[in-house]
Motif scaffolding. Structure first.
Motif, PDB file in Angstrom:
ATOM      1  N   ILE A 236       0.760  -1.181  -0.115  1.00 43.82           N
ATOM      2  CA  ILE A 236       0.105   0.304   0.199  1.00 43.82           C
ATOM      3  C   ILE A 236       0.918   0.931  -0.020  1.00 43.82           C
ATOM      4  CG2 ILE A 236      -2.040   1.540   1.400  1.00 43.82           C
ATOM      5  CD1 ILE A 236      -3.005  -1.010  -0.406  1.00 43.82           C
ATOM      6  N   ASN A 237       2.029   1.280   0.689  1.00 41.61           N
ATOM      7  CA  ASN A 237       2.738   2.471   0.831  1.00 41.61           C
ATOM      8  C   ASN A 237       3.875   2.883  -0.451  1.00 41.61           C
ATOM      9  OD1 ASN A 237       2.726   2.625   3.732  1.00 41.61           O
ATOM     10  ND2 ASN A 237       3.791   1.398   4.640  1.00 41.61           N
ATOM     11  N   MET A 238       3.671   1.378  -1.235  1.00 41.67           N
ATOM     12  CA  MET A 238       4.231   1.846  -2.400  1.00 41.67           C
ATOM     13  C   MET A 238       3.491   2.534  -3.864  1.00 41.67           C
ATOM     14  SD  MET A 238       6.515  -2.050  -3.087  1.00 41.67           S
ATOM     15  CE  MET A 238       7.373  -1.954  -4.311  1.00 41.67           C
ATOM     16  N   LEU A 239       2.351   2.659  -3.495  1.00 43.99           N
ATOM     17  CA  LEU A 239       1.015   2.218  -4.613  1.00 43.99           C
ATOM     18  C   LEU A 239       0.912   4.127  -4.323  1.00 43.99           C
ATOM     19  CD1 LEU A 239      -1.743  -0.659  -4.204  1.00 43.99           C
ATOM     20  CD2 LEU A 239       0.103  -0.411  -5.526  1.00 43.99           C
ATOM     21  N   LYS A 240       0.855   3.988  -2.914  1.00 40.88           N
ATOM     22  CA  LYS A 240       0.436   5.359  -2.759  1.00 40.88           C
ATOM     23  C   LYS A 240       1.845   6.493  -3.333  1.00 40.88           C
ATOM     24  CE  LYS A 240      -2.655   4.844   1.782  1.00 40.88           C
ATOM     25  NZ  LYS A 240      -2.097   5.171   2.804  1.00 40.88           N
ATOM     26  N   ALA A 241       3.472   6.404  -3.233  1.00 41.29           N
ATOM     27  CA  ALA A 241       4.353   7.060  -3.618  1.00 41.29           C
ATOM     28  C   ALA A 241       4.403   7.427  -5.113  1.00 41.29           C
ATOM     29  CB  ALA A 241       5.976   5.731  -3.180  1.00 41.29           C
ATOM     30  N   ASN A 242       3.132   5.556  -5.474  1.00 38.93           N
ATOM     31  CA  ASN A 242       3.933   5.635  -7.330  1.00 38.93           C
ATOM     32  C   ASN A 242       2.378   6.345  -7.356  1.00 38.93           C
ATOM     33  OD1 ASN A 242       1.610   3.550  -7.850  1.00 38.93           O
ATOM     34  ND2 ASN A 242       3.627   2.154  -7.908  1.00 38.93           N
ATOM     35  N   GLY A 243       1.759   6.753  -6.927  1.00 37.77           N
ATOM     36  CA  GLY A 243       0.244   7.678  -7.938  1.00 37.77           C
ATOM     37  C   GLY A 243      -0.607   6.780  -7.920  1.00 37.77           C
ATOM     38  N   GLU A 244      -0.565   5.068  -7.631  1.00 38.35           N
ATOM     39  CA  GLU A 244      -1.495   4.275  -8.093  1.00 38.35           C
ATOM     40  C   GLU A 244      -2.866   4.138  -7.097  1.00 38.35           C
ATOM     41  OE1 GLU A 244      -1.837  -0.257 -10.191  1.00 38.35           O
ATOM     42  OE2 GLU A 244       0.021   0.608  -9.635  1.00 38.35           O
ATOM     43  N   TYR A 245      -2.000   4.233  -6.077  1.00 42.50           N
ATOM     44  CA  TYR A 245      -3.241   4.028  -5.288  1.00 42.50           C
ATOM     45  C   TYR A 245      -4.788   5.267  -5.038  1.00 42.50           C
ATOM     46  CZ  TYR A 245      -5.623   4.580  -0.253  1.00 42.50           C
ATOM     47  OH  TYR A 245      -5.858   4.385   0.558  1.00 42.50           O
ATOM     48  N   GLN A 246      -4.350   6.329  -5.611  1.00 41.86           N
ATOM     49  CA  GLN A 246      -5.105   7.758  -5.852  1.00 41.86           C
ATOM     50  C   GLN A 246      -5.828   7.146  -7.132  1.00 41.86           C
ATOM     51  OE1 GLN A 246      -5.646   9.678  -3.335  1.00 41.86           O
ATOM     52  NE2 GLN A 246      -7.723  10.433  -4.975  1.00 41.86           N
ATOM     53  N   LYS A 247      -5.232   6.900  -8.393  1.00 39.11           N
ATOM     54  CA  LYS A 247      -6.156   6.605  -8.695  1.00 39.11           C
ATOM     55  C   LYS A 247      -7.285   5.480  -9.124  1.00 39.11           C
ATOM     56  CE  LYS A 247      -2.407   6.669 -12.809  1.00 39.11           C
ATOM     57  NZ  LYS A 247      -0.791   7.204 -13.366  1.00 39.11           N
ATOM     58  N   ILE A 248      -6.798   4.216  -8.177  1.00 33.55           N
ATOM     59  CA  ILE A 248      -8.139   3.030  -8.104  1.00 33.55           C
ATOM     60  C   ILE A 248      -8.388   3.811  -7.219  1.00 33.55           C
ATOM     61  CG2 ILE A 248      -8.288   1.289  -6.821  1.00 33.55           C
ATOM     62  CD1 ILE A 248      -5.271   0.142  -7.401  1.00 33.55           C
ATOM     63  N   ILE A 249      -8.304   5.002  -6.319  1.00 32.95           N
ATOM     64  CA  ILE A 249      -9.288   5.222  -5.081  1.00 32.95           C
ATOM     65  C   ILE A 249     -10.733   6.084  -6.102  1.00 32.95           C
ATOM     66  CG2 ILE A 249      -9.876   6.961  -3.176  1.00 32.95           C
ATOM     67  CD1 ILE A 249      -8.971   4.349  -2.438  1.00 32.95           C
ATOM     68  N   SER A 250     -10.280   6.923  -7.412  1.00 35.91           N
ATOM     69  CA  SER A 250     -10.543   7.801  -7.664  1.00 35.91           C
ATOM     70  C   SER A 250     -12.075   7.202  -9.378  1.00 35.91           C
ATOM     71  CB  SER A 250      -9.500   8.555  -8.775  1.00 35.91           C
ATOM     72  OG  SER A 250      -8.777   9.613  -7.920  1.00 35.91           O
ATOM     73  N   LYS A 251     -11.660   6.009  -9.209  1.00 35.76           N
ATOM     74  CA  LYS A 251     -12.142   5.373  -9.819  1.00 35.76           C
ATOM     75  C   LYS A 251     -13.760   4.708  -9.742  1.00 35.76           C
ATOM     76  CE  LYS A 251     -10.506   1.661 -12.162  1.00 35.76           C
ATOM     77  NZ  LYS A 251      -9.985   0.047 -11.754  1.00 35.76           N
TER      78      LYS A 251
END
Length: 276
Positions: A236-251
């Motif tokens: 999860i920390n890695m996904l937050k760092a590379n921006g993928e976390y926010q992309k998934i949430i935004s969907k």
């Protein structure tokens, strides 16, 4: 095999040997999928392994080379299978559930649970405190879920509480409400509104209030999988760092209409003939 560890060449050989062993163990560990289960609780956990919690969890492991297997099973059964070590984790659990079942908390908040009340359009009932329930004719909840100490006690003590079970208990409760079997249903606002939209029944329900505060949700791992919880947190920390976390949430910020998720819409429609 004797390894001359005291010599420089022996030390180098030993180091290479240990690295090879660690590599083998790592490959074997990653070759075994993490087994995760949950019931349908869209938009958190949806059909066909979609939903933002499902996507975040999968990517948190995949970004580290760990494969994942998801199972859709009823909530209560998922907790039983977790205790038996037949699965490794269950999604979207409250702190109370994690403590009660002696699970490992990955300590990453994946969402929030609220206790929201819905009635049919035209009703003037509102719910903000326990005593508001006393005038309700029939209340529908989902079996196995905790709605907080006070509400759980009230529901269990009153015979006009209906506990729904099965694969899609919330969908059944919504349909029963529309058919006049219940006067109010209880659940999470996001989930109720999403499921109602899939049933094309949004115009018939109204939000009637919320009791208590929002409760954070976590992924709970069994006691045999401490390593899995650490891997999940790191991912999860890695996904937050590379921006993928926010992309998934935004969907999943905007609730889809009834035709945008054909698989889920089709799945829920099968319940309608039962009540015609």
């Amino acid at each position: 095999m004797t390894i001359p560890a005291r010599s420089k060449h022996g030390a180098k050989y030993l180091l290479k040997y240990l690295l090879v062993l660690l590599s083998i163990f790592s490959i074997q560990a990653h070759a075994t999928p993490i087994r995760i289960a949950s019931d349908i609780w869209c938009p958190y956990i949806c059909e066909n392994q979609t939903g933002y919690v499902v996507e975040l969890t999968r990517r948190a492991f995949e970004i580290q080379g760990q494969s994942v297997e998801f199972q859709t099973i009823p909530y209560k059964r998922a907790l039983v299978e977790l205790q038996k070590n037949n699965i490794d984790a269950v999604l979207a659990l409250t702190p109370h559930t994690i403590t009660e079942n002696q699970l490992i908390n990955a300590d990453v908040i994946v969402g929030y649970k609220s206790t929201d009340f819905y009635t049919l359009v035209g009703s003037n009932e509102t719910f903000g405190k326990i005593t508001d329930l006393n005038q309700s004719q029939q209340i529908a909840v989902v079996s196995g879920y905790s709605y907080g100490v006070e509400l759980d006690a009230w529901f269990n003590a009153h015979t006009n509480t209906y506990f729904a079970t099965g694969r899609d208990p919330l969908a059944m409760n919504i349909i029963r409400l529309v058919k006049g079997r219940h006067s109010v249903i209880v659940g999470n606002k996001n989930v109720i509104e999403y499921t109602t939209s899939q049933l094309n029944l949004s115009q018939q329900l109204r939000y009637a209030g919320t009791m208590g505060k929002q409760v954070p949700l976590y992924v709970g791992f069994n006691q045999q999988n401490k390593a899995g919880s650490i891997t999940f947190t790191n991912g999860i920390n890695m996904l937050k760092a590379n921006g993928e976390y926010q992309k998934i949430i935004s969907k999943y910020k905007v609730l889809p209409d009834a035709t945008s998720d054909k698989a889920s819409h089709s799945n829920l429609q099968k319940f309608l003939p039962i009540f015609n």
